[in-house]
Design an enzyme around this catalytic site. Structure first.
Site, PDB file in Angstrom:
ATOM      1  N   GLY A  42       0.874  -1.179   0.000  1.00 59.94           N
ATOM      2  CA  GLY A  42       0.000   0.000   0.000  1.00 59.94           C
ATOM      3  C   GLY A  42       0.903   1.218   0.000  1.00 59.94           C
ATOM      4  N   THR A 223       9.621  11.522 -10.553  1.00 64.25           N
ATOM      5  CA  THR A 223      10.560  10.402 -10.437  1.00 64.25           C
ATOM      6  C   THR A 223      10.604   9.696 -11.793  1.00 64.25           C
ATOM      7  OG1 THR A 223       8.829   9.001  -9.481  1.00 64.25           O
ATOM      8  CG2 THR A 223      10.268  10.139  -7.935  1.00 64.25           C
ATOM      9  N   GLY A 254       9.002   4.143  -5.747  1.00 66.81           N
ATOM     10  CA  GLY A 254       8.486   5.509  -5.596  1.00 66.81           C
ATOM     11  C   GLY A 254       8.141   5.789  -4.136  1.00 66.81           C
ATOM     12  N   ASP A 255       7.601   4.786  -3.460  1.00 68.03           N
ATOM     13  CA  ASP A 255       7.247   4.962  -2.043  1.00 68.03           C
ATOM     14  C   ASP A 255       8.515   5.125  -1.196  1.00 68.03           C
ATOM     15  OD1 ASP A 255       4.635   4.544  -2.846  1.00 68.03           O
ATOM     16  OD2 ASP A 255       4.760   2.382  -2.493  1.00 68.03           O
ATOM     17  N   GLY A 290       9.894  -7.401  -3.326  1.00 70.05           N
ATOM     18  CA  GLY A 290       8.797  -6.917  -2.485  1.00 70.05           C
ATOM     19  C   GLY A 290       8.895  -5.415  -2.264  1.00 70.05           C
TER      20      GLY A 290
HETATM   21  O1  RIB Z   1       3.729   1.495  -4.847  1.00 72.69           O
HETATM   22  C1  RIB Z   1       3.650   0.118  -4.629  1.00 72.69           C
HETATM   23  C2  RIB Z   1       2.343  -0.202  -3.981  1.00 72.69           C
HETATM   24  O2  RIB Z   1       1.297   0.065  -4.869  1.00 72.69           O
HETATM   25  C3  RIB Z   1       2.185  -1.650  -3.602  1.00 72.69           C
HETATM   26  O3  RIB Z   1       2.624  -1.920  -2.303  1.00 72.69           O
HETATM   27  C4  RIB Z   1       0.687  -1.882  -3.811  1.00 72.69           C
HETATM   28  O4  RIB Z   1       0.011  -2.195  -2.633  1.00 72.69           O
HETATM   29  C5  RIB Z   1       0.156  -0.607  -4.435  1.00 72.69           C
HETATM   30  O5  RIB Z   1      -0.427   0.200  -3.505  1.00 72.69           O
END
Ligand code: RIB
Length: 311
Positions: A42, A223, A254-255, A290
């Site tokens: 997420g 990005t 990106g997260d 992951g």
């Molecule tokens: O940015 C990656 C995320 O996008 C994954 O973890 C997936 O859950 C979606 O939200």
């Protein structure tokens, strides 16, 4: 000792179901994949975890479902030391889930079912107001209702709290709601969805960012995957190259960028330096499988930075 940065994330939590395959099946076709991974994901949760691993105190405002994934998600946050006093379980809804497909070059395709994330309302932001007001930075994405995103931006503006918006997944936006936003951080495809300008190279990214800045955003960071990122505002438009790394799974990069950038900035680093470090933090995450489980903790990151920052 200076106090730790405080980062609040108002956003999503999903369970990622990642399949690694040589290629994507055609319509009506069944093929074998090589490997499967179940993990916490997420975009909101990933950004919170990246910020936490980089050393911030992190507060999550989120909704999880009344299934077995809900309590497991809360437990995962707590194990990592993330504050969950505003993570609520919603009766009768599933948790957010994301089937993800990764091809051999590390490229991914993601399908998100929002579930309980879609029940995160402006009232949840009000309920967390005291905690949000104490944050150095509020981080948002688009896996929760847009009304809640806009409401939180207005809250941050009113209380003069730095706000970083990651418009992912890309969707049409009411740009008036983003006027004066501190940081807007899309990837190439999200930037294209929002501006209509295709981002195929750095010059395209510069044009696209200039449009967003013209629409009233203070700073735009696009990005660009293996090409790094572009930092733009009224007074600058600068490409910041990536570090050379061998990617095996780019999911969550990106997260990783956003969560780490929020911390580097809150630590008082100059913007460009914060972007450079976030480029490396994101790049390192692509060398593991992951999302959250591929993120480096601060000690490992600092060791990599010490070895590579001169590159
Ligand atoms: O940015 C990656 C995320 O996008 C994954 O973890 C997936 O859950 C979606 O939200």
């Amino acid at each position: 000792m200076a106090r730790r940065p405080r980062v609040a994330v108002v956003g999503s939590a999903n369970i990622d179901l990642t399949t690694f395959a040589d290629r994507f099946p055609k319509p009506g076709e069944t093929i074998f994949g090589q490997r499967f991974d179940l993990g916490f994901g997420g975009k909101g949760a990933n950004q919170a975890v990246a910020a936490r691993l980089c050393g911030a105190d992190v507060f999550m405002v989120a909704r999880v479902g009344s299934d077995l994934f809900g309590p497991a998600t809360v437990e995962n946050f707590q194990k990592l030391g993330i504050d969950t006093s505003h993570v609520k379980q919603v009766e009768g809804l599933s948790s957010g889930v994301a089937p993800i497909f990764v091809e051999p070059d590390g490229q991914n395709r993601i399908l998100v079912v929002k579930g309980a994330n879609d029940a995160l309302n402006p009232a949840d932001v009000d309920a967390a107001a005291d905690m949000l007001k104490a944050a150095d930075c509020i981080v948002l994405q688009f896996e929760i209702p847009l009304a809640t995103v806009y409401y939180t931006i207005a809250f941050a503006r009113k209380h003069e709290i730095r706000c970083i918006l990651n418009p992912a997944p890309g969707q049409p936006v009411d740009m008036r709601e983003l006027t004066g936003l501190d940081y807007f951080v899309p990837n190439e495809s999200e930037a294209e969805t929002i501006t209509g300008i295709a981002v195929r190279n750095i010059d395209d990214a510069k044009r696209c960012a200039a449009k967003l800045v013209g629409d009233g955003i203070r700073r735009v960071i696009i990005t660009l995957g293996s090409k790094g990122s572009l930092l733009a505002g009224r007074d600058l438009s600068q490409h910041v190259p990536a570090f050379p790394l061998k990617a095996i799974d780019s999911t969550g990069a990106g997260d990783a960028f956003i969560g780490s950038f929020a911390v580097f900035l809150a630590e008082g680093l100059p913007e460009l330096e914060a972007v450079r470090r976030a480029n490396l933090y994101a790049g390192l995450s692509t060398t593991g499988v992951g999302t959250q489980k591929s993120f480096y903790d601060r000690q490992r990151f600092d060791a990599q930075w010490a070895g590579r920052s001169g590159q």
